[in-house]
Design an enzyme around this catalytic site. Structure first.
Site, PDB file in Angstrom:
ATOM      1  CD  GLU A 168      -6.607   6.464   9.993  1.00 12.62           C
ATOM      2  OE1 GLU A 168      -7.322   6.146   9.019  1.00 12.62           O
ATOM      3  OE2 GLU A 168      -6.314   5.661  10.898  1.00 12.62           O
TER       4      GLU A 168
ATOM      5  CG  HIS B 164      -6.635   3.120   5.630  1.00 18.46           C
ATOM      6  ND1 HIS B 164      -6.026   2.428   6.648  1.00 18.46           N
ATOM      7  CD2 HIS B 164      -6.785   2.236   4.606  1.00 18.46           C
ATOM      8  CE1 HIS B 164      -5.802   1.186   6.270  1.00 18.46           C
ATOM      9  NE2 HIS B 164      -6.253   1.039   5.033  1.00 18.46           N
TER      10      HIS B 164
END
Length: 141
Positions: free
Chosen positions: A48, A46
């Site tokens: 992040e 992801h």
């Protein structure tokens, strides 16, 4: 947040869900990331997670004390947990994620875990939503 949006656009060009993230410390960009799940065939890639891993490498440790993360879409449970574990001080995000949002949309992990993370939502929300709409309408065609 503009840097995060540019990262999301990179993901879009790769046919990834257009989410971008930026880790900042004392006003300086430490790392950036965008979704790479399809590219890397990695469920943890992801935006992040990519940005947090790079920030840890840049700073030479996993504790990202005095850092903030800017994300175009509300972090999921996995990313929120990692943000908490990494000692991020503040999370700023654009669009809410009603299905898997870990910062209040589905569950509020920082509140439930009694952490001191500051959360700011709705920053560049419309731009973030437009990128997602572009991706998913293209996918449906």
């Amino acid at each position: 947040m503009q840097v995060a949006l540019k990262q999301a656009q990179k993901a879009l060009r790769l046919n990834e869900v257009p989410i971008g993230a930026v880790v900042v410390k004392k006003g300086e960009v430490i790392s950036v990331g965008h979704n790479l799940r399809e590219t890397l065939k990695d469920p943890t890639a992801h935006a992040e997670m990519v940005a947090l891993r790079r920030a840890a490498q840049t700073l030479g440790g996993w504790r990202l004390i005095d850092c903030q993360i800017y994300v175009t879409v509300e972090p999921c449970f996995m990313c929120t947990s990692t943000i908490i574990q990494s000692r991020i001080k503040k999370v700023v995000f654009g669009a809410s994620e009603p299905k898997m949002g870990g910062l209040g949309s589905k569950i509020d992990m920082p509140k439930q875990l009694q952490t001191n993370i500051e959360v700011v939502s709705g920053v560049c929300e419309q731009e973030s939503i437009e990128l997602l709409n572009t991706f998913f309408s293209k996918l449906r065609r």
